[in-house]
Design a protein around this motif. Structure first.
Motif, mmCIF file in Angstrom:
data_model
loop_
_atom_site.group_PDB
_atom_site.id
_atom_site.type_symbol
_atom_site.label_atom_id
_atom_site.label_comp_id
_atom_site.label_asym_id
_atom_site.label_seq_id
_atom_site.Cartn_x
_atom_site.Cartn_y
_atom_site.Cartn_z
ATOM 1 N N ALA A 20 -13.176 -54.804 -24.963
ATOM 2 C CA ALA A 20 -13.144 -53.718 -25.945
ATOM 3 C C ALA A 20 -13.790 -52.460 -25.375
ATOM 4 O O ALA A 20 -13.270 -51.347 -25.544
ATOM 5 N N ALA A 21 -14.927 -52.632 -24.702
ATOM 6 C CA ALA A 21 -15.622 -51.482 -24.136
ATOM 7 C C ALA A 21 -14.787 -50.810 -23.054
ATOM 8 O O ALA A 21 -14.709 -49.571 -22.988
ATOM 9 N N SER A 24 -11.904 -48.936 -24.611
ATOM 10 C CA SER A 24 -12.386 -47.708 -25.255
ATOM 11 C C SER A 24 -12.618 -46.611 -24.224
ATOM 12 O O SER A 24 -12.279 -45.447 -24.456
ATOM 13 N N ARG A 25 -13.207 -46.984 -23.085
ATOM 14 C CA ARG A 25 -13.443 -45.988 -22.031
ATOM 15 C C ARG A 25 -12.132 -45.418 -21.503
ATOM 16 O O ARG A 25 -12.000 -44.204 -21.302
ATOM 17 N N ALA A 27 -9.289 -45.335 -23.097
ATOM 18 C CA ALA A 27 -8.655 -44.557 -24.161
ATOM 19 C C ALA A 27 -9.267 -43.158 -24.257
ATOM 20 O O ALA A 27 -8.546 -42.167 -24.440
ATOM 21 N N ARG A 28 -10.575 -43.069 -24.131
ATOM 22 C CA ARG A 28 -11.225 -41.763 -24.168
ATOM 23 C C ARG A 28 -10.851 -40.926 -22.946
ATOM 24 O O ARG A 28 -10.580 -39.726 -23.054
ATOM 25 N N LEU A 34 -6.012 -46.111 -29.433
ATOM 26 C CA LEU A 34 -6.396 -47.474 -29.093
ATOM 27 C C LEU A 34 -6.122 -48.416 -30.263
ATOM 28 O O LEU A 34 -6.499 -48.128 -31.401
ATOM 29 N N GLY A 36 -6.865 -52.249 -31.472
ATOM 30 C CA GLY A 36 -7.564 -53.514 -31.291
ATOM 31 C C GLY A 36 -6.786 -54.600 -31.999
ATOM 32 O O GLY A 36 -6.714 -54.615 -33.229
ATOM 33 N N ARG A 79 -15.150 -52.148 -34.322
ATOM 34 C CA ARG A 79 -15.348 -50.842 -34.958
ATOM 35 C C ARG A 79 -16.755 -50.301 -34.698
ATOM 36 O O ARG A 79 -16.930 -49.109 -34.429
ATOM 37 N N ILE A 82 -17.077 -48.874 -31.179
ATOM 38 C CA ILE A 82 -16.440 -47.566 -31.035
ATOM 39 C C ILE A 82 -17.264 -46.486 -31.714
ATOM 40 O O ILE A 82 -17.466 -45.389 -31.173
ATOM 41 N N LEU A 88 -12.880 -41.366 -31.439
ATOM 42 C CA LEU A 88 -11.748 -41.971 -30.744
ATOM 43 C C LEU A 88 -10.676 -42.292 -31.770
ATOM 44 O O LEU A 88 -10.972 -42.798 -32.858
ATOM 45 N N TYR A 90 -8.211 -44.654 -33.155
ATOM 46 C CA TYR A 90 -8.036 -46.093 -33.001
ATOM 47 C C TYR A 90 -7.650 -46.737 -34.327
ATOM 48 O O TYR A 90 -7.744 -46.133 -35.392
#
Length: 280
Positions: A20-21, A24-25, A27-28, A34, A36, A79, A82, A88, A90
């Protein structure tokens, strides 16, 4: 091309937060939306033996409730992770379908899928065993695989791309262009055994370097002859160069041949030490 939509598979395994982390990176970094994806496991038929108290009158209903609550807890953790890292775009999708089918189906509407390397952290949970391999063959999208160990806190800046002139390798390079453009160093690595033909015409390395350059990627190329397994040599080169991402095609040969004779894809899936972006 860009990663406008990134999908990450979330579950109750120990490495799900790491996936997930990383998703997220990415996606940013790529200004992506993003998703999930949390398969509940309702139709996978796998429920921990101690999850439901013995003697329950309606075991099926209690099982479904347990799986739903577990999925909601996974979604909540996603959630919260994030929210703690900034804005972000998502969403979270809880789905009851068979895990592999759900990942492939939603993956079709994505530009990149983030999955985990198969490991033993899930115990007897067969729903994720071999998931990456199956999804890679079916989804028709690039897959970013997160190793079952290690911390990878940044988007990749030093990338090794395996190049053997195959269709799959070409697809992987094209799929990885958004990541390659953001890297400080890109190395195109071609490896062969002494008995293999030195087929420079098939590799067209200089043409591939120019192709990448026209897409804003400055890359250098290496060609080596090795006595050891190609997968071992590739991972060794990744380590020597201090790379933080490996880009490669997956399953240039049939899976049956790879299962019987061994193959680079299977070895990388088993031994990967950095994230791997694969395409088939």
């Amino acid at each position: 091309m860009n990663f406008k939509t990134i999908l990450v598979h979330l579950d109750h395994s120990n490495r799900s937060p790491a996936r997930a982390a990383m998703a997220s990176r990415w996606a940013r970094a790529h200004e992506s939306h993003l998703i999930g994806l949390v398969p509940t496991g309702l139709y996978d038929g796998v429920i921990p033996a101690d999850a439901i108290a013995t003697g329950m009158a309606d075991y099926i209903a209690e099982s479904a409730d347990y799986l739903r609550r577990r999925a909601e807890a996974i979604a909540r953790e996603f959630r919260e992770g994030i929210a703690g890292a900034g804005p972000l775009s998502y969403e979270v999708r809880l789905v009851d379908g068979v895990t592999m089918d759900a990942v492939v189906r939603y993956g079709h509407a994505s530009d990149l899928l983030v999955l985990g390397q198969s490991d033993d952290s899930n115990g007897k949970d067969i729903t994720v065993r071999g998931l990456a391999e199956q999804v890679l063959m079916e989804v028709g999208r690039p897959v970013l695989l997160v190793p079952s160990a290690g911390i990878f806190p940044d988007v990749p800046k030093n990338i090794v791309a395996a190049w053997d002139g195959s269709r799959e390798a070409a697809m992987a390079l094209r799929a990885a262009l958004p990541a390659l453009r953001g890297a400080r160093r890109v190395t195109l690595v071609s490896l062969r055994h002494p008995r293999d033909e030195d087929n420079a015409q098939r590799l067209l390395v200089s043409d591939m370097i120019q192709y990448l350059l026209r897409h804003g990627v400055r890359a250098c190329a290496e060609s080596e002859v090795t006595e050891i397994d190609i997968a071992d040599a590739l991972l060794s080169r990744v380590s020597d160069l201090g790379a933080d991402l490996l880009v490669m095609g997956g399953y240039s040969h049939s899976r049956l041949r790879e299962r019987i004779l061994g193959g680079v894809t299977r070895q990388i899936l088993a031994q990967m030490t950095v994230p791997v972006l694969m395409a088939h």
